[in-house]
Design a protein around this motif. Sequence first.
Motif, PDB file in Angstrom:
ATOM      1  N   TYR A 131      -6.316  -3.317  -5.891  1.00  0.00           N
ATOM      2  CA  TYR A 131      -7.523  -4.106  -6.078  1.00  0.00           C
ATOM      3  C   TYR A 131      -7.220  -5.542  -6.483  1.00  0.00           C
ATOM      4  O   TYR A 131      -8.027  -6.440  -6.251  1.00  0.00           O
ATOM      5  N   ALA A 132      -6.031  -5.764  -7.041  1.00  0.00           N
ATOM      6  CA  ALA A 132      -5.670  -7.138  -7.420  1.00  0.00           C
ATOM      7  C   ALA A 132      -5.396  -8.000  -6.191  1.00  0.00           C
ATOM      8  O   ALA A 132      -5.311  -9.221  -6.291  1.00  0.00           O
ATOM      9  N   SER A 133      -5.242  -7.396  -5.054  1.00  0.00           N
ATOM     10  CA  SER A 133      -5.041  -8.180  -3.828  1.00  0.00           C
ATOM     11  C   SER A 133      -6.214  -8.010  -2.872  1.00  0.00           C
ATOM     12  O   SER A 133      -6.110  -8.287  -1.685  1.00  0.00           O
ATOM     13  N   ASP A 134      -7.333  -7.565  -3.432  1.00  0.00           N
ATOM     14  CA  ASP A 134      -8.540  -7.369  -2.620  1.00  0.00           C
ATOM     15  C   ASP A 134      -9.651  -8.247  -3.199  1.00  0.00           C
ATOM     16  O   ASP A 134     -10.101  -8.033  -4.325  1.00  0.00           O
ATOM     17  N   ALA A 158     -12.803  -6.570  -4.628  1.00  0.00           N
ATOM     18  CA  ALA A 158     -12.596  -5.880  -5.900  1.00  0.00           C
ATOM     19  C   ALA A 158     -12.483  -6.875  -7.049  1.00  0.00           C
ATOM     20  O   ALA A 158     -13.025  -6.656  -8.136  1.00  0.00           O
TER      21      ALA A 158
END
Lengths: 76, 76, 76, 76, 76, 76
Positions: free
Chosen positions: A45-48, A51
């Motif tokens: 989620y840190a690269s989305d 999110a």
Amino acid sequence: MASWLPTLKTDTPEEGYDLAVKMARVAVKLTQPDAEMRDKLRPEYASDADALIAVSQVVATHFATVAAANDYWRKG
Amino acid sequence: MASWLPTLKTDTPEEGYDLAVKMARVAVKLTQPDAEMRDKLRPEYASDADALIAVSQVVATHFATVAAANDYWRKG
Amino acid sequence: MASWLPTLKTDTPEEGYDLAVKMARVAVKLTQPDAEMRDKLRPEYASDADALIAVSQVVATHFATVAAANDYWRKG
Amino acid sequence: MASWLPTLKTDTPEEGYDLAVKMARVAVKLTQPDAEMRDKLRPEYASDADALIAVSQVVATHFATVAAANDYWRKG
Amino acid sequence: MASWLPTLKTDTPEEGYDLAVKMARVAVKLTQPDAEMRDKLRPEYASDADALIAVSQVVATHFATVAAANDYWRKG
Amino acid sequence: MASWLPTLKTDTPEEGYDLAVKMARVAVKLTQPDAEMRDKLRPEYASDADALIAVSQVVATHFATVAAANDYWRKG
């Protein structure tokens, strides 16, 4: 064991914001108590972008509560 | 180091809005501290209508807090 | 340059609603400053029910703030 | 039968947070009363970052209510 | 032309709820002014559970504002 | 015909929560008045974790309003 949330009072808005970030994370922990699973989800989620924005929304909601609890830090 | 959020007080509603935009962005930074990764995500969500609307929602939530903190700038 | 948001005061609830719509749009502008890109995105989300509902949600959040700022237009 | 929500009062912010988590879960129960089905859904959303963040958002909304009900635990 | 939102005051909570539904719809109209296009989108989202729930969320947000404007209809 | 929402007052927090659940459902009914279609959609979203969480979010928003209307049931 010390409470992770002994008070909503903070000295400054910035500390209040940090508390809001913490409050957003704890609900995730309580819903997914498995730390290994959370560690696996984090990079996802840190690269989305979606999110990250959703996390920012949760932080905004908690910050509203923390800010009210501190009377918006009006008395500086 | 200076605080990025020393106060919720602003002189005008427009400055309050700008502060809300900033507050929406900082949660993203704290969740994804890697600036390079953020730079990569930015063009993606900036060209995605759903993401832009979601950002606007976060800004709206923070603006509500900033506006309350400033008593809605009633005393002009 | 004149401020786009000099005040949250409006004469009527309907004008307050129009202001909330404007406030929802400005966050999109600040996140995607390229007008050409925004013009490209607009027809997309304007024909997507989910996006239209999401915009309506942002408007609702801003309207709550504007309504509070105007004390709900109680004194007519 | 005892009420699952006899009061919004809690002794501490942390207990208020736990109550908010409970309140978020009960709506799911009332919408999907079949415990077996819920047990089946749980591992799914507990390993889905988007769902975990969405749960965290619901908790944040309930926490705001619980915190207000407790006057933000100002009188410690 | 008569205003579609002359006041937030309603006689009863149910009328306040109906007003909130109307307020949720107007933002869609202002974002997609083409009635034919809206008529095309309507059956789509009316048969999509996610969209129906999202509409319900917008209504909930507006109802909160209308309820506050009416002091929760406490004086019956 | 009796109103489905004659008042926001309830005797207890739990009844207030039940009212919030009802309020979340009525918006769906007003947007999709066809009972048969709703009956068809229900099992779909009741077995979809994302939809269940979204419903829970709507309930949380309505509960905030109902709780405020009841002054958080402080006077027990």
